[in-house]
Design an enzyme around this catalytic site. Sequence first.
Site, PDB file in Angstrom:
ATOM      1  N   GLU A 176     -12.455  -1.478   2.195  1.00 34.16           N
ATOM      2  CA  GLU A 176     -12.518  -1.810   3.611  1.00 34.16           C
ATOM      3  C   GLU A 176     -12.453  -0.522   4.436  1.00 34.16           C
ATOM      4  O   GLU A 176     -12.232  -0.568   5.636  1.00 34.16           O
ATOM      5  CB  GLU A 176     -11.435  -2.811   3.999  1.00 34.16           C
ATOM      6  CG  GLU A 176     -10.020  -2.419   3.694  1.00 34.16           C
ATOM      7  CD  GLU A 176      -9.045  -3.517   4.106  1.00 34.16           C
ATOM      8  OE1 GLU A 176      -8.503  -4.143   3.198  1.00 34.16           O
ATOM      9  OE2 GLU A 176      -8.837  -3.736   5.300  1.00 34.16           O
ATOM     10  N   CYS A 224      -8.498  -6.751   1.621  1.00 32.12           N
ATOM     11  CA  CYS A 224      -7.956  -6.338   0.318  1.00 32.12           C
ATOM     12  C   CYS A 224      -8.427  -7.220  -0.829  1.00 32.12           C
ATOM     13  O   CYS A 224      -8.170  -6.921  -1.992  1.00 32.12           O
ATOM     14  CB  CYS A 224      -6.432  -6.363   0.360  1.00 32.12           C
ATOM     15  SG  CYS A 224      -5.765  -5.352   1.654  1.00 32.12           S
ATOM     16  N   HIS A 258      -0.899  -8.830  -4.775  1.00 35.05           N
ATOM     17  CA  HIS A 258      -1.383  -7.797  -3.850  1.00 35.05           C
ATOM     18  C   HIS A 258      -0.154  -7.146  -3.202  1.00 35.05           C
ATOM     19  O   HIS A 258       0.781  -7.846  -2.787  1.00 35.05           O
ATOM     20  CB  HIS A 258      -2.283  -8.421  -2.780  1.00 35.05           C
ATOM     21  CG  HIS A 258      -2.536  -7.498  -1.632  1.00 35.05           C
ATOM     22  ND1 HIS A 258      -3.033  -6.226  -1.816  1.00 35.05           N
ATOM     23  CD2 HIS A 258      -2.329  -7.637  -0.292  1.00 35.05           C
ATOM     24  CE1 HIS A 258      -3.128  -5.613  -0.636  1.00 35.05           C
ATOM     25  NE2 HIS A 258      -2.706  -6.452   0.297  1.00 35.05           N
TER      26      HIS A 258
END
Length: 387
Positions: free
Chosen positions: A80, A112, A234
């Site tokens: 990103e 993400c 994550h």
Amino acid sequence: MTYVGIDKLCFYTSNFYLDLKELAKARNQEVDKFYVGLGQEQMSIHPPDEDVITLAANAAWLAIQDIDPNDISMILFATESGLDFSKSCGVYIQHLLGLPKTCRILEVKQACYSGAGALMLAMPYLQQNPTKKVLLITSDIARYGLNTPGEPTQGCGSAAMLLSANPKLIAIEPESGYYSDHTWDFWRPNYSKDAIVDGKYSTRVYLTTLQECWKEYQKNSHREYSDHTRFCYHLPFTKMAEKAHERLRRTCGVDQITDSLISDSLEYSRRVGNSYTASLFIGLASILDHAQNDISGQRIGFFSYGSGCVAEFFSGIVQKDYKNHLTTLYHKNLLDQRKELSITEYEEFFNHALPETGVEYATPRYTTGKFRLAGVKDHTRQYEKMF
Ligand code: HMG
């Protein structure tokens, strides 16, 4: 059935870091807010001659050392922190690493999540093409701005993976649960170098999507919490994984939290910081590098969250002999040999900007990596190999 998954996994991060003790002092905050409240101790800071391409080239260079590069038929670059509206970062990597021209190359984006999304999309391709390899690279620089609440959750890093049939590290299982929604928790408009974030809301959306994904995953896989011996989340900051695991445990009605189910996954990220698309896979590298006992045959549950938002819960089985295919020493040395920055040096790195007028510019030398951003010329980024 042919097993497909992750054959090799290497990560790379900047040679410089800021200790969050120093940031706490400079921002008049208690150190424990960062060390304990967020579970972060350091964050990697990229110097002016490092960007997502150089981070990625270093990680990918290591990942392809033991293979014939001609077997790679696809490069997927998840980020990103993209550098161009048109040209994908993967094309630079193909050029810098001398990868085959008979290669399909794409950049993928959804905050993400895109690394995990690309991984899942590559699996059926490898089922159909079991002699081929896919190079999946995740690379990002997390920037929120000086003096913002997000500042202690910055960082940078890249994880490069070779994906193949009969993988040496992790076989990815086909059943997963995904969920998406139109949320404004975190985004970065094209005109902004820094992310815009509603931090508290973003953590709530992360937890809600975890529950939704788990429900779907359970429906599709018929697996229970106890079918997994590790979980890998994550990692925007390590405390987020602790909150997530607590939420999953409660959702599943499991009483006792066993620390070792997630603790190995947090070791590297506590020192690297958020690396957006790469953070889930740096978490996986951390499990494989730190697990005390042999964990082959065990199932890891993965949760990928990308703001905006798309999320997925999936699973993988650690392969026999995985220990013989790790780059643990390289990862540990990389982190141990980073140079600590003072607050002034960090702010100088943060404020450094490449000219946007097309004027020729040479970046100062800082990185000790194998690749560096040498500067810009005629609106094109110029890279240098250092070996
Ligand atoms: P904040 O508002 O400054 O911090 O920012 P806080 O006041 O909420 O404190 C943080 C924690 O420290 C709290 O714990 C405090 O109690 C504790 P909690 O209540 O959450 O358990 N605390 C202390 N603990 C010990 N000793 C002390 C002390 N003082 C306070 N003395 C925030 C926090 C995360 C909101 C901010 O850093 C931020 O906005 N970060 C960026 C957004 C983010 O990381 N969101 C995570 C979910 S979204 C996501 O993961 C996607 C993302 O990676 C991007 C993408 O997908 O592209 C971000």
